[in-house]
Design a protein around this motif. Structure first.
Motif, short mmCIF file in Angstrom:
data_model
loop_
_atom_site.label_atom_id
_atom_site.label_comp_id
_atom_site.label_asym_id
_atom_site.label_seq_id
_atom_site.Cartn_x
_atom_site.Cartn_y
_atom_site.Cartn_z
N ALA A 82 0.83 -1.21 0.00
CA ALA A 82 0.00 0.00 0.00
C ALA A 82 0.86 1.26 0.00
O ALA A 82 0.58 2.24 -0.71
N LEU A 83 1.92 1.24 0.80
CA LEU A 83 2.83 2.39 0.85
C LEU A 83 3.46 2.66 -0.51
O LEU A 83 3.58 3.81 -0.94
N LEU A 135 12.35 8.13 9.45
CA LEU A 135 12.72 9.08 8.40
C LEU A 135 12.71 8.46 7.00
O LEU A 135 12.71 9.20 6.01
N SER A 136 12.66 7.15 6.92
CA SER A 136 12.79 6.49 5.61
C SER A 136 11.66 6.87 4.66
O SER A 136 11.87 6.92 3.44
N LEU A 157 10.23 10.34 -0.52
CA LEU A 157 9.53 11.47 -1.14
C LEU A 157 10.44 12.66 -1.43
O LEU A 157 10.14 13.46 -2.32
N VAL A 158 11.54 12.77 -0.71
CA VAL A 158 12.48 13.88 -0.93
C VAL A 158 13.61 13.47 -1.87
O VAL A 158 13.93 14.18 -2.83
N PHE A 159 14.22 12.31 -1.62
CA PHE A 159 15.36 11.86 -2.43
C PHE A 159 14.93 11.06 -3.66
O PHE A 159 15.70 10.85 -4.58
N GLY A 160 13.67 10.57 -3.63
CA GLY A 160 13.15 9.87 -4.79
C GLY A 160 13.60 8.43 -4.92
O GLY A 160 13.59 7.85 -6.01
N GLU A 161 13.99 7.82 -3.82
CA GLU A 161 14.40 6.41 -3.88
C GLU A 161 14.27 5.77 -2.50
O GLU A 161 14.33 6.45 -1.48
N TYR A 162 14.09 4.45 -2.52
CA TYR A 162 14.03 3.70 -1.27
C TYR A 162 15.42 3.63 -0.65
O TYR A 162 16.40 3.32 -1.35
N ILE A 212 16.47 -0.01 4.11
CA ILE A 212 15.07 -0.43 4.18
C ILE A 212 14.83 -1.58 3.21
O ILE A 212 14.17 -2.57 3.54
N LEU A 213 15.39 -1.48 2.02
CA LEU A 213 15.25 -2.57 1.06
C LEU A 213 15.87 -3.86 1.59
O LEU A 213 15.34 -4.97 1.41
N ARG A 214 17.01 -3.73 2.26
CA ARG A 214 17.66 -4.90 2.84
C ARG A 214 16.79 -5.50 3.95
O ARG A 214 16.64 -6.73 4.06
N ASP A 215 16.20 -4.64 4.75
CA ASP A 215 15.32 -5.11 5.83
C ASP A 215 14.11 -5.85 5.26
O ASP A 215 13.72 -6.90 5.78
#
Length: 482
Positions: A218-219, A272-273, A278-283, A287-290
């Motif tokens: 959903a996110l 902050l992720s 939304l600011v840096f435009g990438e995951y 977080i992706l590793r988690d």
């Protein structure tokens, strides 16, 4: 103690907590209309806010009485908005944050044409604001998606919701772009994991692959929708700004034990992720590793990551009510907060609802956010929920609220002096409204008292608290007299 000469002082509201008129002029049911006030449940208990069942929601949708569904009646801002705007104008508001109820324009989300009565209401509202010299700030998605979309496709878990949301956005930009410069896509976009139903229409029984998988899917759809809405806004309303909005859950280590510091770092980075995307435009890679370690696989369509990267937000905003601490010790005393649990900080005082007041934490948060993102900042929610007593002569002496704001404003001024670029500040609930977490009226935030109790009884008469006159002076002097 200097604020910029063009600093925007004001307040913030959400349609689902103030408008009422839940079945008026073609409005449809939203996810908030089935959130019940439970007077016999300890309002500190987060389960009273987050527990939902499919059968319970369906039964609630059939209910027509508003007594135990207070967000259906709110404070009847729908019919009292001019009176309320007069009071905000008297206080000197430069800006008022509101949200547009999706179901007032598109009752189920599926409609191809907007509800004319709903469209006209917001024309009246924004025209009235501009006539009083109050700048509108608009949240597009403030926990109030159509209930029909939750029942049909598990809310934002369904990819189809993106297109329906963008249809709603297109209507808002076309109709109200003439009034509104400051927009926000999603209120507290990080909150999906804490209250998935109100944030994203997610129902546990429909989440067959698990709630964590559903929330992150959903996110992702909300991130894509936010980017596409930003693109649309810039094309349709030149000069308008799209902001992102985070629940700022500032956390300190409970002790200087290194594992406490590590646990705190992890909690802060996770918080902050969402803004990072939304600011840096990438995951963020961690977080992706988690997600990989937790076997959570986000379904993405070709071009999603490019869209997120290309259309980032113009400013950063956040809510700030409290801070907390973190510890790896199972014996550390925990206390409730803004839909979270944290370890109790022995240096801070707590409200009746367990929220710990930390003005210095606001300065800390402003510096942290500005240093990280280097974009202008709005504090768009901040305030104190308390029980107010009406004296025999009708006066309301809320010195505790004045003191809360005074100390936070002092810290904001220090952050600005440190170099933080702040555009403005909107207090949460400048007029008493229905509480988001407890669905109650007795937890009051406003400078303006509304005569209504938890079960909807009362005259709805508005009256000024002592804090009304104090905030008026703050705005008059641009924060020089606190």
């Amino acid at each position: 103690m200097k604020f910029p000469s063009n600093f925007l002082w004001g307040g913030a509201l959400a349609a689902n907590q103030c408008e009422g008129a839940w079945d008026v002029d073609g409005r449809g049911l939203s996810v908030q209309d089935v959130q019940a006030f439970k007077p016999n449940v300890d309002q500190k208990n987060l389960k009273a806010h987050t527990s939902v069942t499919l059968e319970g929601l369906k039964q609630a949708a059939l209910e027509t009485d508003t007594t135990y569904y207070p967000k259906r009646h709110g404070i009847d801002f729908y019919h009292h908005y001019e009176e309320d705007l007069d009071l905000f104008q008297e206080m000197g508001f430069k800006i008022l944050r509101v949200s547009i109820a999706w179901t007032r324009l598109y009752p189920t989300g599926h409609e191809t044409e907007a509800n004319a009565n709903g469209v006209e209401f917001y024309h009246r509202l924004f025209s009235a604001m501009k006539a009083r010299g109050i700048e509108p700030m608009v949240t597009l998605h403030h926990y109030e998606m159509p209930l029909a979309l939750a029942f049909e496709g598990n809310g934002w878990v369904s990819r189809n919701v993106i297109d329906m949301f963008l249809r709603f956005c297109e209507t808002c930009f076309r109709e109200y772009g003439q009034y509104v410069k400051y927009w926000m896509g999603f209120n507290e976009i990080d909150s999906c994991g804490r209250h998935p139903f109100t944030s994203a229409g997610i129902i546990p029984e429909l989440s067959t692959e698990g709630m964590d998988q559903a929330c992150y899917q959903a996110l992702h759809h909300q991130f894509v929708a936010s980017a596409l809405a930003t693109k649309m806004l810039h094309e349709m309303v030149p000069g308008a700004m799209m902001g992102c909005m985070l629940t700022k859950l500032t956390c300190y280590p409970y002790t200087c034990e290194p594992m406490d510091a590590l646990a705190t770092q992890k909690r802060n980075l996770e918080n902050l992720s969402y803004t990072d995307v939304l600011v840096f435009g990438e995951y963020p890679k961690m977080i992706l590793r988690d997600l990989e370690k937790r076997n959570i696989k986000i379904a993405m369509e070709p071009g999603d990551l490019e869209v997120i990267k290309q259309y980032t937000c113009d400013y950063v905003s956040f809510s700030y009510y409290m801070s907390m601490t973190e510890s790896v010790s199972p014996d550390a005393p925990r206390t409730p907060g803004n839909t979270v649990l944290g370890v109790k900080n022995p240096y801070l005082k707590s409200s009746e609802w367990g929220w710990q007041t930390d003005p210095v934490g606001l300065r800390y948060s402003l510096i942290e956010m500005y240093d990280r993102y280097k974009k202008p900042i709005f504090v768009v929610e901040n305030g104190l929920g308390a029980r107010d007593k009406v004296e025999e002569d009708g006066s309301i002496h809320d010195e505790y609220r004045i003191e809360y704001f005074r100390r936070h404003f002092e810290e904001m001024a220090k952050a600005i002096d440190d170099g933080v670029e702040m555009l403005g500040y909107t207090s949460w609930g400048p007029i008493d409204i229905i509480s988001a977490s407890g669905n109650q009226m007795s937890k009051r935030y406003g400078f303006i008292y509304v005569d209504q109790d938890d079960l909807g009884n009362g005259t709805l008469q508005r009256s000024r608290k002592d804090s009304f006159y104090w905030y008026k002076k703050v705005i008059e002097t641009n924060g020089e007299e606190l």
